[in-house]
Design a protein around this motif. Structure first.
Motif, mmCIF file in Angstrom:
data_model
loop_
_atom_site.group_PDB
_atom_site.id
_atom_site.type_symbol
_atom_site.label_atom_id
_atom_site.label_comp_id
_atom_site.label_asym_id
_atom_site.label_seq_id
_atom_site.Cartn_x
_atom_site.Cartn_y
_atom_site.Cartn_z
ATOM 1 N N SER A 145 0.768 -1.047 -0.068
ATOM 2 C CA SER A 145 -0.092 0.050 0.058
ATOM 3 C C SER A 145 0.907 1.362 -0.070
ATOM 4 N N LYS A 146 2.073 1.124 0.471
ATOM 5 C CA LYS A 146 2.939 2.154 0.708
ATOM 6 C C LYS A 146 3.582 2.469 -0.723
ATOM 7 N N THR A 147 3.945 1.644 -1.309
ATOM 8 C CA THR A 147 4.864 1.604 -2.667
ATOM 9 C C THR A 147 3.914 1.946 -3.978
ATOM 10 N N ALA A 148 2.430 1.297 -3.812
ATOM 11 C CA ALA A 148 1.699 1.437 -5.163
ATOM 12 C C ALA A 148 1.279 3.009 -5.175
ATOM 13 N N PRO A 149 1.325 3.341 -6.267
ATOM 14 C CA PRO A 149 0.976 4.676 -6.785
ATOM 15 C C PRO A 149 -0.319 4.822 -6.728
ATOM 16 N N ALA A 150 -0.757 6.409 -6.168
ATOM 17 C CA ALA A 150 -2.137 6.633 -5.913
ATOM 18 C C ALA A 150 -2.732 6.665 -7.450
ATOM 19 N N LYS A 151 -3.938 6.194 -7.414
ATOM 20 C CA LYS A 151 -4.852 6.355 -8.498
ATOM 21 C C LYS A 151 -5.479 7.605 -8.930
ATOM 22 N N PRO A 152 -5.236 8.228 -9.925
ATOM 23 C CA PRO A 152 -5.806 9.283 -10.333
ATOM 24 C C PRO A 152 -7.126 9.605 -10.174
ATOM 25 N N SER A 153 -7.649 10.895 -9.747
ATOM 26 C CA SER A 153 -9.003 10.918 -9.618
ATOM 27 C C SER A 153 -9.422 12.128 -10.436
ATOM 28 N N GLY A 154 -10.728 12.147 -10.730
ATOM 29 C CA GLY A 154 -11.321 13.150 -11.558
ATOM 30 C C GLY A 154 -11.407 12.559 -12.895
ATOM 31 N N GLN A 155 -11.892 13.572 -13.774
ATOM 32 C CA GLN A 155 -12.062 13.356 -15.205
ATOM 33 C C GLN A 155 -10.880 13.302 -16.107
ATOM 34 N N LYS A 156 -10.789 12.126 -16.789
ATOM 35 C CA LYS A 156 -9.371 12.147 -17.579
ATOM 36 C C LYS A 156 -9.638 13.113 -18.955
ATOM 37 N N VAL A 157 -8.707 13.613 -19.054
ATOM 38 C CA VAL A 157 -8.585 14.585 -20.387
ATOM 39 C C VAL A 157 -7.295 14.134 -21.122
ATOM 40 N N SER A 158 -7.651 13.556 -22.173
ATOM 41 C CA SER A 158 -6.500 13.260 -23.177
ATOM 42 C C SER A 158 -6.359 14.050 -24.294
ATOM 43 N N MET A 159 -5.224 14.353 -24.522
ATOM 44 C CA MET A 159 -5.038 15.198 -25.826
ATOM 45 C C MET A 159 -3.711 14.860 -26.643
ATOM 46 N N LEU A 160 -3.542 15.199 -27.837
ATOM 47 C CA LEU A 160 -2.342 14.766 -28.704
ATOM 48 C C LEU A 160 -2.016 13.184 -28.741
ATOM 49 N N GLY A 161 -3.119 12.552 -29.077
ATOM 50 C CA GLY A 161 -3.179 11.004 -29.069
ATOM 51 C C GLY A 161 -2.531 10.361 -27.656
ATOM 52 N N GLY A 162 -3.223 10.934 -26.547
ATOM 53 C CA GLY A 162 -2.433 10.403 -25.223
ATOM 54 C C GLY A 162 -1.324 10.715 -24.793
ATOM 55 N N LYS A 163 -0.558 11.724 -25.380
ATOM 56 C CA LYS A 163 0.752 12.171 -24.864
ATOM 57 C C LYS A 163 0.570 13.334 -24.036
ATOM 58 N N PHE A 164 -0.480 13.779 -23.867
ATOM 59 C CA PHE A 164 -0.567 15.106 -22.909
ATOM 60 C C PHE A 164 -2.084 14.540 -22.130
ATOM 61 N N VAL A 165 -1.647 14.079 -21.068
ATOM 62 C CA VAL A 165 -3.007 13.845 -20.060
ATOM 63 C C VAL A 165 -3.062 14.689 -18.881
ATOM 64 N N PHE A 166 -4.186 14.903 -18.302
ATOM 65 C CA PHE A 166 -4.561 15.388 -17.070
ATOM 66 C C PHE A 166 -5.782 15.087 -16.557
ATOM 67 N N TYR A 167 -6.003 15.561 -15.376
ATOM 68 C CA TYR A 167 -7.302 15.330 -14.740
ATOM 69 C C TYR A 167 -7.953 16.286 -14.160
ATOM 70 N N LEU A 168 -9.379 16.362 -14.405
ATOM 71 C CA LEU A 168 -10.050 17.891 -13.879
ATOM 72 C C LEU A 168 -10.905 17.237 -12.689
ATOM 73 N N PRO A 169 -11.250 18.062 -11.700
ATOM 74 C CA PRO A 169 -12.348 17.486 -10.729
ATOM 75 C C PRO A 169 -13.486 16.936 -11.218
ATOM 76 N N LYS A 170 -14.210 16.186 -10.717
ATOM 77 C CA LYS A 170 -15.516 15.717 -10.917
ATOM 78 C C LYS A 170 -16.669 16.381 -11.020
ATOM 79 N N GLU A 171 -16.505 17.628 -10.471
ATOM 80 C CA GLU A 171 -17.482 18.812 -10.375
ATOM 81 C C GLU A 171 -17.650 19.524 -11.742
ATOM 82 N N TYR A 172 -16.536 19.393 -12.405
ATOM 83 C CA TYR A 172 -16.807 20.073 -13.847
ATOM 84 C C TYR A 172 -17.636 19.149 -14.773
ATOM 85 N N VAL A 173 -18.562 19.952 -15.307
ATOM 86 C CA VAL A 173 -19.350 19.238 -16.444
ATOM 87 C C VAL A 173 -18.913 19.565 -17.794
#
Length: 220
Positions: free
Chosen positions: A55-83
């Protein structure tokens, strides 16, 4: 191929304020009861120790809404409250030319995140951190924003590299219909496409605005 002007983006922001969003997410923890058996203690302690280490070594799973751009090269997450909604200002001609976009809205905070992808002109193909291309995108964006905002002020310009993808961050402030806003544009380019993320917030929400931007750029 022209980039979408900030004027179109500002039209989108005006439409979002009439919408309402709601959402909250609760995290739950599960606990394992301990047993007091001497014969099983050593084995269970070993398993518990392994579980703890995992549990200490496992990376935290990203939370929120996944936004993938440039064919998956540029990925980030926005909070779930964004519509998420479409960019209605992208006309049929632009869509046919390969322009895509989405609008993410946080109505209570009166904040929007506008994302667009645009083909590079003349079929140009660039690496994921091309200085000339990124500098040109930001220079053009700066000119557009100067003509779109009243009381325009450039606050800062930054260079960030996120997982091998070069980003340019442009922070400005200005007035829209009498309201003071902060606007941050993050630009990237790779292959034959450019990606732009524009975060617009009320000036009084500078701290929350900065947190959203950090989520996009991955900066500390």
């Amino acid at each position: 191929m022209r980039l979408l002007t900030l004027k179109s983006a500002l039209i989108c922001t005006a439409l979002t304020f009439a919408l309402s969003v709601a959402g909250a997410q609760a995290a739950t923890d599960t606990k394992h009861p301990a047993k007091s058996s001497k014969t099983a203690h050593s084995s269970k302690s070993s398993k518990s120790s392994k579980t703890s280490k995992t549990s200490k070594t496992a990376p935290a799973k990203p939370s929120g809404q996944k936004v993938s751009m440039l064919g998956g090269k540029f990925v980030f997450y926005l909070p779930k409250e964004y519509v998420k909604g479409p960019m209605e200002e992208i006309d049929d001609k632009a869509k046919a030319a390969g322009v895509t976009g989405s609008l993410y809205m946080n109505t209570p905070a009166k904040r929007v995140v506008i994302i667009t992808e645009t083909p590079l002109p003349d079929g140009k193909n660039v690496p994921s951190n091309d200085t000339e291309t990124l500098d040109n995108i930001i220079a053009e964006t700066l000119v557009q924003q100067q003509s779109s905002y009243r009381d325009f002020s450039k606050l800062s310009e930054k260079k960030v590299v996120r997982k091998g993808v070069g980003l340019r961050q442009l922070d400005i402030s200005g007035s829209v219909d009498g309201g003071k806003v902060l606007s941050t544009t993050v630009a990237a380019a790779s292959g034959n496409r450019t990606a732009m993320v524009n975060v617009i917030s009320l000036a009084k929400d500078a701290k929350a605005h900065a947190l959203v931007v950090k989520g996009v750029t991955g900066s500390k």
